[in-house]
Motif scaffolding. Structure first.
Motif, PDB file in Angstrom:
ATOM      1  N   ALA A 139       0.829  -1.209   0.000  1.00 18.29           N
ATOM      2  CA  ALA A 139       0.000   0.000   0.000  1.00 18.29           C
ATOM      3  C   ALA A 139       0.861   1.256   0.000  1.00 18.29           C
ATOM      4  O   ALA A 139       0.574   2.228  -0.718  1.00 18.29           O
ATOM      5  CB  ALA A 139      -0.932  -0.006   1.202  1.00 18.29           C
ATOM      6  N   GLU A 140       1.923   1.256   0.787  1.00 19.36           N
ATOM      7  CA  GLU A 140       2.789   2.438   0.871  1.00 19.36           C
ATOM      8  C   GLU A 140       3.507   2.678  -0.461  1.00 19.36           C
ATOM      9  O   GLU A 140       3.584   3.811  -0.942  1.00 19.36           O
ATOM     10  CB  GLU A 140       3.804   2.255   2.008  1.00 19.36           C
ATOM     11  CG  GLU A 140       4.568   3.508   2.380  1.00 19.36           C
ATOM     12  CD  GLU A 140       5.791   3.740   1.513  1.00 19.36           C
ATOM     13  OE1 GLU A 140       6.106   4.908   1.213  1.00 19.36           O
ATOM     14  OE2 GLU A 140       6.410   2.727   1.118  1.00 19.36           O
ATOM     15  N   ILE A 141       4.006   1.610  -1.080  1.00 17.87           N
ATOM     16  CA  ILE A 141       4.713   1.755  -2.357  1.00 17.87           C
ATOM     17  C   ILE A 141       3.748   2.188  -3.460  1.00 17.87           C
ATOM     18  O   ILE A 141       4.040   3.093  -4.242  1.00 17.87           O
ATOM     19  CB  ILE A 141       5.426   0.443  -2.728  1.00 17.87           C
ATOM     20  CG1 ILE A 141       6.565   0.164  -1.740  1.00 17.87           C
ATOM     21  CG2 ILE A 141       5.963   0.496  -4.155  1.00 17.87           C
ATOM     22  CD1 ILE A 141       7.228  -1.195  -1.907  1.00 17.87           C
ATOM     23  N   VAL A 142       2.591   1.545  -3.520  1.00 14.76           N
ATOM     24  CA  VAL A 142       1.598   1.878  -4.547  1.00 14.76           C
ATOM     25  C   VAL A 142       1.107   3.316  -4.387  1.00 14.76           C
ATOM     26  O   VAL A 142       0.929   4.042  -5.373  1.00 14.76           O
ATOM     27  CB  VAL A 142       0.419   0.881  -4.476  1.00 14.76           C
ATOM     28  CG1 VAL A 142      -0.769   1.397  -5.261  1.00 14.76           C
ATOM     29  CG2 VAL A 142       0.847  -0.482  -4.990  1.00 14.76           C
ATOM     30  N   SER A 143       0.896   3.744  -3.141  1.00 18.47           N
ATOM     31  CA  SER A 143       0.425   5.114  -2.911  1.00 18.47           C
ATOM     32  C   SER A 143       1.438   6.142  -3.392  1.00 18.47           C
ATOM     33  O   SER A 143       1.062   7.219  -3.859  1.00 18.47           O
ATOM     34  CB  SER A 143       0.135   5.328  -1.419  1.00 18.47           C
ATOM     35  OG  SER A 143      -0.931   4.502  -0.977  1.00 18.47           O
ATOM     36  N   SER A 144       2.714   5.802  -3.302  1.00 18.53           N
ATOM     37  CA  SER A 144       3.755   6.750  -3.721  1.00 18.53           C
ATOM     38  C   SER A 144       3.989   6.739  -5.228  1.00 18.53           C
ATOM     39  O   SER A 144       4.566   7.685  -5.775  1.00 18.53           O
ATOM     40  CB  SER A 144       5.078   6.429  -3.005  1.00 18.53           C
ATOM     41  OG  SER A 144       5.629   5.203  -3.466  1.00 18.53           O
ATOM     42  N   ASP A 145       3.545   5.683  -5.912  1.00 18.98           N
ATOM     43  CA  ASP A 145       3.792   5.552  -7.359  1.00 18.98           C
ATOM     44  C   ASP A 145       2.645   4.766  -7.985  1.00 18.98           C
ATOM     45  O   ASP A 145       2.815   3.619  -8.408  1.00 18.98           O
ATOM     46  CB  ASP A 145       5.128   4.838  -7.581  1.00 18.98           C
ATOM     47  CG  ASP A 145       5.507   4.712  -9.055  1.00 18.98           C
ATOM     48  OD1 ASP A 145       4.914   5.428  -9.891  1.00 18.98           O
ATOM     49  OD2 ASP A 145       6.377   3.881  -9.376  1.00 18.98           O
ATOM     50  N   PRO A 146       1.451   5.361  -8.074  1.00 17.72           N
ATOM     51  CA  PRO A 146       0.266   4.593  -8.488  1.00 17.72           C
ATOM     52  C   PRO A 146       0.321   4.049  -9.903  1.00 17.72           C
ATOM     53  O   PRO A 146      -0.308   3.029 -10.201  1.00 17.72           O
ATOM     54  CB  PRO A 146      -0.882   5.603  -8.321  1.00 17.72           C
ATOM     55  CG  PRO A 146      -0.237   6.945  -8.330  1.00 17.72           C
ATOM     56  CD  PRO A 146       1.117   6.748  -7.720  1.00 17.72           C
TER      57      PRO A 146
END
Length: 525
Positions: free
Chosen positions: A393-400
């Protein structure tokens, strides 16, 4: 008898809307104090203000609220000024009181677009909202046990936050800040009410499912059938669900059902199901709301999170797809019961990957858990799932849209996807990723980017959890050809995500032939 939740806050904060959603999820009645006042007085609120003034209205309001708090066991929403009365504040003590908070600009926007007449803010809404906040802010804070922000969030997400507080010992909610409004990943057991909240307000609902989870489909149909028209559709099992033919059948079924943009699609199954249905949902009418209900460990920690959809082509895996945000992802851990051990271990491979790329604590949990790591009733697996979801979730939120940092999630997938393309019948996704991670570790170690022994450490961790770490039966030439279609390729140059150490990802472009040889040798080719 006591209320399950009480909502307070400024006019326009969303108390009635959110309160109704929470009540629906809890399966109880919802009451708004303004409605109760009008029933008791036999007059509308504007009529009461006109005849009795604010003082007279507050006296009626206080009496009605105190009676409701004593004799009502549902969800109650209070008018914005209810806390101005000392006897009301005293009556609220000991009850689960939620303050819904939104900034002044958002409140003005909601109030001026509402059809409801609010006497206190009818004239000069900007000025009145600012004045009311100054007068009431401290009283709201003093009366509330919990504060939930509602700025710019869909009501269902605010309701989900409230429900997570009510059930905070049993349920986890991870927020993914993806475009356009973000969504929640809910992890727990018995998530029927959460499904009702996610689907609230939808017209017809189209439930797509894998044949092996037909029982889960029946449960969903039962949950939603009381309030909605529900249609079900069975997809093929496994990767066959991600074929052109399956997507076309879905589109045709949507058309026959006259599924409109006011409808909603629910996908129940493993990663192949959620990938395929997600793609169909994103393209039907250029986007119909989507709820994902992953039923495999791999789906819960990987494929259902991140807004990526995909179908396969003869050239490779997931080469056609879209970025499409679901409105909710519901991970009911009870769905893991009865899954084959091989399927669970396939999902465990992705969990181990997260431990290598971002959160070493995940590896500690996996290695110390023993057989408990495959039991959803035990804390180690729950902890590993939670930490894995938070990493993604943290990675996806930073680079959708996978424009940079998100590439790290493809660790082990360059070779892994190639293996799947060459051997679609006999290997699980997690098994291919396990081999791919060993390949990537050997590539980094051979190139001098990772410490000596890095490849062996990968072999040790994956093998200890029943996952393959070699692929001697593979056809190297076919694998190399399949890797040329990897989505990380740029200017016809291959790019591999590798690790210099735990949590230290790098990209290795166009590795030297001898390093590629070493990596293939590490997996028995």
């Amino acid at each position: 008898m006591s209320v399950k939740a009480v909502f307070i806050g400024m006019p326009g904060a969303g108390k009635t809307t959110v309160g109704g959603l929470v009540a629906q999820a809890l399966g109880c009645e919802f009451k708004d104090s303004d409605d109760l006042i009008e029933e008791t007085a036999g007059r509308t609120i504007p009529e009461i203000f006109a005849a009795d003034g604010e003082k007279g209205f507050r006296a009626i309001e206080a009496r009605v609220i105190q009676e409701a708090l004593v004799g009502y066991d549902g969800v109650l929403s209070l008018g914005g000024g209810a806390v101005l009365t000392a006897s009301t504040r005293e009556a609220l003590r000991g009850h689960p009181v939620f303050l819904l908070n939104a900034d002044n600009d958002e409140l003005v926007r909601r109030l001026t677009s509402s059809s409801i007449i609010r006497p206190l803010v009818r004239d000069d809404p900007e000025g009145r909202v600012a004045t009311l906040r100054r007068e009431r802010e401290d009283l709201y804070r003093a009366s509330a046990r919990y504060t939930v922000e509602s700025d710019g969030r869909p009501a269902r997400r605010v309701a989900r936050k409230v429900l997570s507080i009510i059930d905070q010992l049993e349920q986890l909610v991870v927020e993914v800040e993806d475009e356009p409004t973000g969504y929640d990943v809910v992890v727990g057991t018995g998530l029927g009410r959460d499904l009702r909240v996610a689907c609230q307000g939808a017209g017809s609902i189209f439930v797509c499912y894998a044949p092996e989870v037909a029982k889960r489909k029946d449960e969903v149909m039962e949950i939603l059938g009381h309030d909605h028209e529900v249609i079900s559709f069975a997809l093929p099992s496994g990767e066959e669900a991600k074929s052109y033919e399956s997507v076309i059948r879905l589109w045709n079924a949507f058309g026959e059902a006259k599924l409109g943009r006011d409808g909603l699609i629910v996908a129940i199954g493993g990663g192949a199901t959620t990938d395929s249905v997600g793609f169909a949902a994103s393209t039907w009418l250029r986007g119909v709301p989507l709820v994902l209900v992953p039923t495999t460990l791999l789906g819960m920690v990987d494929t259902a999170i991140g807004s990526k959809t995909g179908v396969n082509t003869p050239s490779g895996t997931n080469l056609v797809g879209s970025f499409y945000t679901p409105i909710e992802v519901l991970c009911d851990l009870g769905h893991l019961e009865g899954l084959p051990e091989r399927e669970l271990r396939s999902g465990l491979a992705e969990i181990i990957k997260y431990g290598f790329i971002a959160d070493r604590r995940v590896l500690d949990i996996v290695e110390s858990a023993g057989s408990d790591i495959l039991d959803y009733r035990k804390q180690p697996l729950r902890d590993a799932i939670e930490r894995s979801i938070r990493v993604k979730a943290e990675i996806v939120s930073s680079d959708p849209h996978e424009e940079g940092r998100r590439e790290v999630l493809n660790y082990g997938h360059t070779l892994g996807h190639a293996i799947e393309a060459c051997d679609p019948e006999d290997i699980r996704h997690g098994e291919a990723v396990s081999i791919g991670c060993v390949f990537a570790a050997a590539l980094a170690e051979s190139a001098g980017m990772a410490p000596q022994g890095w490849t062996q450490e990968h072999r040790r961790v994956f093998a200890a959890n029943g996952l393959p770490v070699a692929y001697p039966q593979g056809d190297r030439a076919a694998l190399e050809e399949a890797m040329t279609l990897d989505k990380k390729v740029r200017d016809h140059q291959q790019r591999f995500v590798v690790l210099a150490d735990y949590g230290r990802p790098q990209v290795l472009s166009q590795p030297a032939p001898e390093h590629i040889d070493a990596a293939f040798a590490a997996i028995g080719l």
